[in-house]
Design an enzyme around this catalytic site. Sequence first.
Site, PDB file in Angstrom:
ATOM      1  N   SER A  45       0.708   1.478  11.285  1.00 24.81           N
ATOM      2  CA  SER A  45      -0.276   1.666  11.423  1.00 24.81           C
ATOM      3  C   SER A  45       0.023   3.556  10.242  1.00 24.81           C
ATOM      4  O   SER A  45       0.245   2.922   9.366  1.00 24.81           O
ATOM      5  CB  SER A  45      -0.400   2.880  12.618  1.00 24.81           C
ATOM      6  OG  SER A  45      -1.434   3.896  12.268  1.00 24.81           O
ATOM      7  N   LYS A 100      -5.591   2.101   9.586  1.00 27.49           N
ATOM      8  CA  LYS A 100      -5.092   1.929   9.574  1.00 27.49           C
ATOM      9  C   LYS A 100      -5.486   2.345  11.604  1.00 27.49           C
ATOM     10  O   LYS A 100      -4.253   2.839  12.531  1.00 27.49           O
ATOM     11  CB  LYS A 100      -4.342   3.145   9.563  1.00 27.49           C
ATOM     12  CG  LYS A 100      -3.570   2.907   7.657  1.00 27.49           C
ATOM     13  CD  LYS A 100      -2.347   2.137   7.889  1.00 27.49           C
ATOM     14  CE  LYS A 100      -2.983   0.467   8.248  1.00 27.49           C
ATOM     15  NZ  LYS A 100      -1.679  -0.314   8.166  1.00 27.49           N
ATOM     16  N   TYR A 109      -9.216   2.515   4.001  1.00 27.41           N
ATOM     17  CA  TYR A 109      -7.746   2.389   4.834  1.00 27.41           C
ATOM     18  C   TYR A 109      -8.097   2.880   6.186  1.00 27.41           C
ATOM     19  O   TYR A 109      -6.893   2.584   6.906  1.00 27.41           O
ATOM     20  CB  TYR A 109      -7.206   3.092   3.394  1.00 27.41           C
ATOM     21  CG  TYR A 109      -5.548   2.945   3.849  1.00 27.41           C
ATOM     22  CD1 TYR A 109      -4.776   1.741   3.932  1.00 27.41           C
ATOM     23  CD2 TYR A 109      -4.767   4.369   4.184  1.00 27.41           C
ATOM     24  CE1 TYR A 109      -3.741   1.511   4.418  1.00 27.41           C
ATOM     25  CE2 TYR A 109      -3.493   4.034   4.063  1.00 27.41           C
ATOM     26  CZ  TYR A 109      -2.990   2.815   4.984  1.00 27.41           C
ATOM     27  OH  TYR A 109      -1.489   2.733   5.031  1.00 27.41           O
ATOM     28  N   LYS A 161       7.572 -15.157  -4.985  1.00 24.51           N
ATOM     29  CA  LYS A 161       8.227 -13.554  -4.189  1.00 24.51           C
ATOM     30  C   LYS A 161       8.727 -13.278  -3.784  1.00 24.51           C
ATOM     31  O   LYS A 161      10.132 -13.023  -3.592  1.00 24.51           O
ATOM     32  CB  LYS A 161       6.015 -13.118  -5.155  1.00 24.51           C
ATOM     33  CG  LYS A 161       6.877 -11.637  -4.924  1.00 24.51           C
ATOM     34  CD  LYS A 161       5.094 -10.977  -4.448  1.00 24.51           C
ATOM     35  CE  LYS A 161       5.763  -9.043  -5.355  1.00 24.51           C
ATOM     36  NZ  LYS A 161       4.044  -9.004  -4.732  1.00 24.51           N
ATOM     37  N   LEU A 221       9.163  -2.373   2.559  1.00 25.23           N
ATOM     38  CA  LEU A 221       9.080  -2.394   3.621  1.00 25.23           C
ATOM     39  C   LEU A 221       9.204  -3.301   3.953  1.00 25.23           C
ATOM     40  O   LEU A 221      11.012  -2.948   5.133  1.00 25.23           O
ATOM     41  CB  LEU A 221       8.123  -1.273   4.303  1.00 25.23           C
ATOM     42  CG  LEU A 221       8.029  -0.091   4.048  1.00 25.23           C
ATOM     43  CD1 LEU A 221       6.482   0.689   4.497  1.00 25.23           C
ATOM     44  CD2 LEU A 221       8.958   1.269   4.227  1.00 25.23           C
ATOM     45  N   ILE A 280       5.581   7.042   0.949  1.00 20.95           N
ATOM     46  CA  ILE A 280       6.537   6.035  -0.079  1.00 20.95           C
ATOM     47  C   ILE A 280       5.654   5.316  -0.588  1.00 20.95           C
ATOM     48  O   ILE A 280       4.631   4.853  -0.790  1.00 20.95           O
ATOM     49  CB  ILE A 280       7.322   4.762   1.241  1.00 20.95           C
ATOM     50  CG1 ILE A 280       7.565   5.513   2.619  1.00 20.95           C
ATOM     51  CG2 ILE A 280       8.280   4.431   0.337  1.00 20.95           C
ATOM     52  CD1 ILE A 280       7.401   5.030   3.556  1.00 20.95           C
ATOM     53  N   ASP A 337      -1.120 -15.309   4.903  1.00 26.57           N
ATOM     54  CA  ASP A 337      -2.005 -14.955   3.899  1.00 26.57           C
ATOM     55  C   ASP A 337      -2.872 -14.187   4.790  1.00 26.57           C
ATOM     56  O   ASP A 337      -3.553 -14.584   5.892  1.00 26.57           O
ATOM     57  CB  ASP A 337      -2.893 -15.593   2.880  1.00 26.57           C
ATOM     58  CG  ASP A 337      -3.789 -14.889   2.809  1.00 26.57           C
ATOM     59  OD1 ASP A 337      -4.402 -13.618   2.424  1.00 26.57           O
ATOM     60  OD2 ASP A 337      -4.468 -15.499   1.649  1.00 26.57           O
ATOM     61  N   ASN A 387       3.774  -5.134   9.327  1.00 25.74           N
ATOM     62  CA  ASN A 387       4.496  -4.604   8.493  1.00 25.74           C
ATOM     63  C   ASN A 387       3.483  -4.792   6.932  1.00 25.74           C
ATOM     64  O   ASN A 387       2.849  -4.003   6.485  1.00 25.74           O
ATOM     65  CB  ASN A 387       5.726  -4.884   8.364  1.00 25.74           C
ATOM     66  CG  ASN A 387       5.917  -4.569   6.895  1.00 25.74           C
ATOM     67  OD1 ASN A 387       6.736  -3.090   6.645  1.00 25.74           O
ATOM     68  ND2 ASN A 387       6.046  -5.199   5.764  1.00 25.74           N
TER      69      ASN A 387
END
Length: 321
Positions: A156, A187, A183, A58, A34, A216, A82, A109
Amino acid sequence: MTASYGATSTTDDVLKGADLSGRRVLVTGVSAGLGVETARALAAHGAQVVGAARDLEKAERATKVVRADAANGGALELIQLDLADLTSVRACADALLAAGKPFDVIIANAGVMATPFGHTADGFETQFGTNHLGHFVLVNRIASLLKAGSRVIVLSSAGHRFADVNLDDPNFETTGYTPFGAYGRSKTANALFAVEFDRRHRDRGVRAAAVHPGGIQTELSRHMSDGDIEQLVEQINASRAEGAPAFEFKTIPQGAATSVWAAVTASADEIGGRYCEDCHVAAIVTGEADMMSGGVRPYAVDADNAKALWALSEELIQERF
């Protein structure tokens, strides 16, 4: 009209006709998924994008498409960040402050999902420390670079439904750890951060919102096996109302659409302090509902919960904003 956008809208759909020339945007997590698509879509419409990533090599490879699609003065520069190390977060913020260039949008993001139990460099539970505290420090430290009319968009997730924040035990020192429970806490924290940041800054014309990108398949699920993903989809489908369509993953351009919609297309008053999904403001839902049926739990947009989390976060990082 924003009403024409929905779950299948893409970044190109919601930015159609937009001229972002001269606008400056910070996007975290531009080494995959994303983050790359968000940066690409914005640069393609003329935005100057600063992309933050832990692994710059990367990110350099992943963002070739961003530079290739950039138009109307759009461009990309990279900066190291980081989020699991507050020394790195503060160094990134200091570099941006030293440059002194204002931002029109910050899109928080980057993140991790369903990790094994562990800790960040500063001793915080990995997901809470990375997803919430890292962004909490970064965005607050550079808040002075946000001019009137700017926005902060915090990613979120529908995963917030797994758990409210635990203000008494944020690092799972006394409660049992589960990857998705942690998680969910992180969020929910992301959503609450947007609520309180918006309250603190809206009088000077800076607004904040949380967004759920949708389900996704990206590198975010790298801690899950194919079997884990299949089982999760089965659980989602089993919990859906009778006659409801089966769950389908979004494409990456569809997943990034709500972020850029909230950042650029929607009105600030519409999204400020709110939780958004599928390119609209989500309804508050209570009671039984499956993970992907839409809506936000009340605790994730509760003003008092947001204030309490902010106070705890400042205490944990030993810094006041």
